[in-house]
Every structure is written in structure tokens, then in C-alpha cells.
Design an enzyme around this catalytic site. Structure first.
Site, PDB file in Angstrom:
ATOM      1  N   SER A 170      -8.239  12.433  10.988  1.00  0.00           N
ATOM      2  CA  SER A 170      -9.322  12.150  11.932  1.00  0.00           C
ATOM      3  C   SER A 170     -10.135  10.937  11.507  1.00  0.00           C
ATOM      4  O   SER A 170     -10.848  10.345  12.304  1.00  0.00           O
ATOM      5  CB  SER A 170     -10.229  13.378  12.080  1.00  0.00           C
ATOM      6  OG  SER A 170     -10.731  13.771  10.821  1.00  0.00           O
ATOM      7  N   PHE A 209     -20.358  17.617  11.550  1.00  0.00           N
ATOM      8  CA  PHE A 209     -20.373  18.492  10.367  1.00  0.00           C
ATOM      9  C   PHE A 209     -20.989  17.786   9.158  1.00  0.00           C
ATOM     10  O   PHE A 209     -21.695  18.397   8.362  1.00  0.00           O
ATOM     11  CB  PHE A 209     -18.950  18.952  10.021  1.00  0.00           C
ATOM     12  CG  PHE A 209     -18.206  19.518  11.188  1.00  0.00           C
ATOM     13  CD1 PHE A 209     -18.796  20.469  12.006  1.00  0.00           C
ATOM     14  CD2 PHE A 209     -16.927  19.083  11.493  1.00  0.00           C
ATOM     15  CE1 PHE A 209     -18.115  20.996  13.100  1.00  0.00           C
ATOM     16  CE2 PHE A 209     -16.235  19.610  12.579  1.00  0.00           C
ATOM     17  CZ  PHE A 209     -16.830  20.557  13.386  1.00  0.00           C
ATOM     18  N   ARG A 239     -14.997   7.426  18.224  1.00  0.00           N
ATOM     19  CA  ARG A 239     -13.589   7.333  18.609  1.00  0.00           C
ATOM     20  C   ARG A 239     -13.469   6.939  20.083  1.00  0.00           C
ATOM     21  O   ARG A 239     -12.364   6.764  20.585  1.00  0.00           O
ATOM     22  CB  ARG A 239     -12.874   8.650  18.353  1.00  0.00           C
ATOM     23  CG  ARG A 239     -13.334   9.808  19.229  1.00  0.00           C
ATOM     24  CD  ARG A 239     -12.334  10.952  19.215  1.00  0.00           C
ATOM     25  NE  ARG A 239     -12.157  11.465  17.879  1.00  0.00           N
ATOM     26  CZ  ARG A 239     -11.111  12.219  17.501  1.00  0.00           C
ATOM     27  NH1 ARG A 239     -10.165  12.507  18.361  1.00  0.00           N
ATOM     28  NH2 ARG A 239     -11.027  12.676  16.280  1.00  0.00           N
ATOM     29  N   GLU A 278     -18.208  20.406   3.534  1.00  0.00           N
ATOM     30  CA  GLU A 278     -19.018  19.196   3.749  1.00  0.00           C
ATOM     31  C   GLU A 278     -20.123  19.028   2.721  1.00  0.00           C
ATOM     32  O   GLU A 278     -20.472  17.903   2.358  1.00  0.00           O
ATOM     33  CB  GLU A 278     -19.616  19.199   5.161  1.00  0.00           C
ATOM     34  CG  GLU A 278     -18.620  18.862   6.256  1.00  0.00           C
ATOM     35  CD  GLU A 278     -17.723  20.032   6.613  1.00  0.00           C
ATOM     36  OE1 GLU A 278     -18.051  21.180   6.252  1.00  0.00           O
ATOM     37  OE2 GLU A 278     -16.680  19.803   7.264  1.00  0.00           O
TER      38      GLU A 278
END
Lengths: 317, 280
Positions: free
Chosen positions: A42, A88, A172, A63
Site C-alpha cells: 500500500s 491508522f 492515492r 502502528e
């Protein structure tokens, strides 16, 4: 992951720019490492892992640890690019960003991937429309929201060169290359992309090209709108905001909540120094189901919606 | 890099550590008394570990506190700044006189340590569960560079209720960070009650073993045992080391011993004077 409509030809996913730029930096500087929380694909870092497996630290889906490990790597002399989904990375690890990175003031680069509403249908858990508000009030933390591939590359390079913590939003959602001529990126310096003295539109990130399209539409009505790209949110270029206020009306546009983000930052400056009529365009909060494109249309965060808000604001000027 | 006390240490390491531990207890209690603020119970449970590290184990140079080759120590239980600042001053990172400014307005000696105020602090702590994850990052940097330095981190035991520690424990075990040593100040008391009455941690050693760590249990007030376990070379162990230091909150003063009231209790004049009579 989201079922967005295909992007127009020639538009860019800035994650590709991020990974290409980090690889170029890593070739030249062995201190550059990447840190991920299972976020290799990602973050578009598959190729980085192939080239430098020993320089990618994958802590798994964790995270808090991805941010803290970044802080530790900086203590050990590395320049870590910590890359994870913005939703996140910020909400889950906010205290690590505050204490381990910003307050300790370490040389960590946080990359908030697929920020804003890019995950569309996946819903508010996966949207990151609170991050600018949460992050911009942390001292020491430079916060950059680039508008296109050119600016994304500049921001990544500037972050690597700066000795201190930086957070960069990388969307994105495809954006066009804004094709600036003779542009020079500087952290903390806003960029006036279009001159105009009837009102000013201040935008950042994926909203900048939409703001430019709105200005084009307004020009057809004889309205000269200035367009300012406020890509650095912290530190804030207050001088350019106050210059914009001299037009007598300011519209802000962000892919973020209308509370506390770019609009909030601009409003603080104007309310303190030079109040002028203002509109803050963004999202109202937790959003209904819909693709990223649908959400932008539905909440009028497109050229027509921005132009309409500008016309309404001019009536109050 | 060697520690400044190396000459003394060669003669009798344990005697030096014992002297310093006593000094840390006395000086930190004076700081807490003068400030009427602090966490003296935890200062006393950690004092022997801190003295052992700074006067027997860590390779550091107070004149060059950010030397890249230094051993790192992270004080994850950042509220115990009485003992931490006292040991840093004793080791020469800043003048002892600064200790008298503890928590005073604009002092560099905040209630929790700040790297940007004070040399010798590696990362700003205070919220619990931060020191181990950052230390894992430091150890990974050393692992990537095949560097010689070691990274030590001291946590409380109640602090282990923070989930961030277990994320970091997974990563440290997975990466076999033998250059990392976690010391748990196992005094069995948290702010308001016993750990085992709150969210029990036992069997604590099994938990760390299950996460891929090598575990040593020691009396956390036995200077020789601490010195031996902490100064042993980690080379070839192939696992991060967890030292469970069994301690008592308030160790060294009769009325504070194992007494939860002294988590952040502060002494009145009579208590202060009695403690000083006992700490000899």
C-alpha cells in the site's frame, strides 16, 4: 482498494512518486531506511524491499510500534521514512507522534498514505480527514500536504534534508501534474498559482487542481480569483494568508474535516489579524458510504462547488 | 568508550555501585522533599538498577553525550526522575547543583525527562509504554549497522499493562535483538494497588519467553547479581534479554517499604529526617 472511476489519462498516483523518490534518496544516502506496519504494497515499497531488504523494517500490524521504532532508528543515526495508511498512523499512534517524535524532536519522516477520503467506500474508519487538525498543533512537526507529483517529490526531498520531524500526506487519488514553470518548493512557503484580486482561494493537496478549475470557471464570469497552494500547514505561511485577505474574501478548500484543518488554521490567522468574510470548504465529519469521487461530488468539493461558494461569498464582501 | 569510573570499578565494582545507590536514594529524596513533588517509591525501587547501569555497565561519555558509539539507556518509567536525574548528575552529565531546581519553574529538570533540556536523556518519556518500543528502534539501528553498542531500557511493572510494550516485544523477539536488554522494575505496586490485584502480570517470565526473549530473574537490590547479569556480553545469545528485577517500592526506608502510599507520596520534615537517618 476503492472502486473509483478510472483516472483521466496522464494523472498520477503520488504514492508512486513517493516510492521513486525514496529509492533515489536511498541510493545516495545509506542512512535512509523505510519502516512499515505490513504496509509494503500500500506504500508502493515492494521495489524498495527488493533492493534493500536490510533497510526495510516491517514491525507488523502495529502502528504505535512503527512510529516508536522510527524514533529509535533516528536515535541510532538513521533517516527513517515511516509509511502507513494515514488513518491508522495518526489515530492509532497519536501519542507516539506527540511524545516520541514531535516532543522529543527527532529526525523521523512520517508518510500518511492514502490520506483523506481516498478509501471511499471503506468508510470513516479508513478515512483520514482529522489528521491535519490533530497534527498541525504539534510543535516541531512540519506538516506538508502536497498537491501533485512534482510537489510530492519536492516535499520528500525537503523532508530528507531537514533535520527534524516531518509528516507528509500522500494521496492515492490521481491528480494532474500542475506543470508549474520555474517553481521552487520551500517548506513553510505557500505558492500563489494564479493571481487575482476579487477573492482568494486557499487550498492544498488534491483540492488544488480543483481550486484552479474553479478559478477558471469564475474567470468566465469576470471574477478574478487568486489561488494559493498552502501545502505546508505547519509552519504556516501567515504572510501569504494576510496578503490573500487583502482581496477582501477568502475561501479555503481541503480534503479534510471543516473543523480544525486548513480552514481552521487560516481562520485563526484572519480572526487574529485581519478578519474578512470566509468560507471553509471540506467534509462535515463521519461520511456516508460512497466512492472517493462520489463523496467529493456529493459534498460539492469540485470546481463547480468551489466556484459557487466563491460567488456566494463575494455577495458578502 | 569507557565509563568514567572504570579505574575505581576495577578495584571493587560492587562497592562503588553500592555507594552510588545510597547517594542516589539520599539525593533524590532530598529533591522530592524540596520540590514536594515526585515519585519516591519508584525512585527507591529503581535506584540499585540505575547505579549498576551507570557505574558498572554502560559505556558512555558525559562530555560527548551523543557519541554514536555510546550504549543507550532509556528510562521508560519516566516519572521516576528523582533517581534518574540523580544518577545522571552523579555520572557527570550535568552539575549536581542543578538537582536543586527539580520541577521549579523553567527548570531543565521537568517532572519527566526531556532530551532537549538535558544531556544523557535519549527520548522523552512520561506516558507509559513508550520506552521499550523506542528502544527496539534503537536496537534495530544497531543491528542494521552491526554496531557494538547495547540498548538498555527500564520499565515499571504496572507499565506493562500498556499494549504498546507487547507490540514491541513481538518485534524484538522476531528480530532476535540480542543487543537489547529490558529491565523490569518488578516492585508489584502500581499507582493505587498491587499489580496482581489490578491486571495481573504473572507468570511474567513465561510471557517474555513466549515472545522469544531470554529471561533472567534477579533480586533487584542485589548489586552483585545485577552487575553480573547486566554486564555479561550479549554476543551469541540470539535473543533479546529481559531482566526481571524483583524489587520493593520504597526500598531503603522502613516506613516506605512496599507501601503503595509512596508511589507519589512526598515526605514532611519529620519523615524526611527519619529517612535520612535510615539511608546510611
Amino acid at each position: 482498494m476503492s472502486a473509483a472511476a478510472p483516472a483521466p489519462a496522464g494523472w498520477h498516483d503520488c504514492r508512486d512518486t513517493f516510492s521513486r523518490t525514496v529509492e533515489a534518496l536511498a541510493e545516495a544516502d545509506p542512512r535512509i531506511v523505510t519502516v512499515v506496519s505490513d504496509s509494503v504494497g500500500s506504500s508502493k515499497l515492494v521495489n524498495f524491499r527488493k533492493r534493500w531488504p536490510e533497510r526495510m523494517v516491517n514491525v507488523g500490524i502495529a502502528e504505535q510500534t512503527v512510529v516508536a521504532v522510527g524514533a529509535g532508528l533516528a536515535n541510532g543515526g538513521k533517516i527513517p521514512f515511516v509509511s502507513a495508511a494515514a488513518c491508522f498512523l495518526t489515530a492509532r499512534a497519536m501519542e507516539q507522534i506527540k511524545a516520541d517524535v514531535a516532543y522529543t524532536n527527532v529526525n523521523v519522516k512520517l508518510i500518511g498514505q492514502s490520506s483523506g477520503i481516498a478509501y471511499g467506500e471503506l468508510g470513516p474508519t479508513h478515512h483520514s480527514i482529522e489528521d491535519m487538525a490533530w497534527l498541525r498543533l504539534l510543535n516541531n512537526l512540519t506538516l506538508i500536504v502536497p498537491s501533485d507529483p512534482w510537489e510530492t517529490e519536492q516535499a520528500i526531498r525537503a523532508a530528507a534534508a531537514l533535520d527534524g520531524p516531518v509528516f507528509i500526506r500522500v494521496s492515492r487519488m490521481p491528480v494532474p501534474d500542475l506543470k508549474r514553470s520555474n517553481a521552487k518548493f520551500e517548506i513553510g512557503r505557500a505558492e500563489t498559482l494564479r493571481e487575482g484580486n476579487d477573492l482568494a482561494i486557499i487550498a492544498n493537496g488534491v483540492m488544488v487542481h480543483r481550486a484552479l478549475a474553479a478559478a477558471e470557471a469564475l474567470a468566465a464570469d469576470g471574477i478574478a480569483a487568486r489561488v494559493v497552494n498552502m501545502s505546508t500547514v505547519n509552519p504556516l505561511d501567515e504572510a501569504t494568508i494576510l496578503e490573500a485577505a487583502k482581496t477582501g474574501a477568502v475561501v479555503t478548500v481541503e480534503e479534510h474535516s471543516v473543523r480544525g484543518g486548513l480552514g481552521g488554521a487560516v481562520a485563526e490567522v484572519l480572526a487574529t489579524h485581519d478578519p474578512v468574510p470566509m468560507r471553509i470548504l471540506g467534509f462535515p465529519g463521519f461520511l456516508p458510504t460512497g466512492s472517493a469521487d462520489w463523496l467529493l461530488e456529493h459534498f460539492h468539493l469540485n470546481a463547480a462547488g468551489i466556484a459557487d461558494a466563491a460567488r456566494q461569498l463575494l455577495a458578502r464582501k | 568508550m569507557t565509563f568514567p569510573a572504570s579505574a575505581e570499578l576495577r578495584n571493587d565494582p560492587v562497592a562503588l555501585i553500592r555507594d552510588k545507590a545510597l547517594w542516589i536514594r539520599r539525593r533524590s529524596f532530598q529533591m522530592v522533599y524540596e520540590a514536594q513533588l515526585g515519585h519516591p517509591g519508584g525512585d527507591f525501587s529503581a535506584a540499585d538498577v540505575l547505579a549498576t547501569l551507570y557505574f558498572g555497565v554502560l559505556r558512555h561519555d558525559p562530555a560527548d553525550p551523543r557519541n554514536p558509539a555510546r550504549d543507550r539507556f532509556v528510562m521508560s518509567k519516566g516519572h521516576c526522575t528523582g533517581a534518574f536525574y540523580a544518577v545522571l548528575a552523579a555520572a557527570g552529565f550535568f552539575p549536581e547543583a542543578d538537582l536543586s531546581t527539580y520541577m521549579q519553574p523553567l527548570s531543565k529538570l521537568n517532572g519527566h525527562p526531556n532530551r532537549n533540556y538535558l544531556p544523557g536523556v535519549e527520548t522523552n518519556t512520561g506516558p507509559l509504554g513508550h520506552g521499550l518500543p523506542v528502544s527496539v528502534g534503537i536496537a534495530i539501528a544497531g543491528q542494521i549497522d552491526k554496531a557494538d553498542y547495547r540498548t538498555f531500557v527500564l520499565t515499571g511493572d504496572g507499565e506493562l499493562q500498556e499494549g504498546s510494550n507487547w507490540e514491541a516485544a513481538l518485534t524484538a523477539g522476531h528480530r532476535k535483538l540480542e543487543n537489547l536488554t529490558l529491565i523490569i522494575d518488578r516492585n508489584r505496586l502500581q499507582q493505587g494497588a498491587r499489580t496482581e490485584e489490578t491486571a495481573s502480570l504473572d507468570p511474567l517470565d513465561d510471557k517474555w519467553r513466549a515472545f522469544g526473549w531470554h529471561v533472567e530473574m534477579v533480586d533487584g537490590h542485589d548489586h552483585r547479581a545485577l552487575y553480573e547479569v547486566l554486564s555479561a556480553s550479549p554476543k551469541g545469545r540470539g535473543k533479546p534479554l529481559c531482566v526481571i528485577a524483583n524489587t520493593f517500592k520504597g526500598k531503603g526506608v522502613s516506613f516506605m517499604h512496599d507501601n503503595v502510599a509512596w508511589h507519589h507520596g512526598v515526605p514532611n520534615q519529620e519523615q524526611y529526617e527519619q529517612a535520612m537517618r535510615e539511608l546510611v
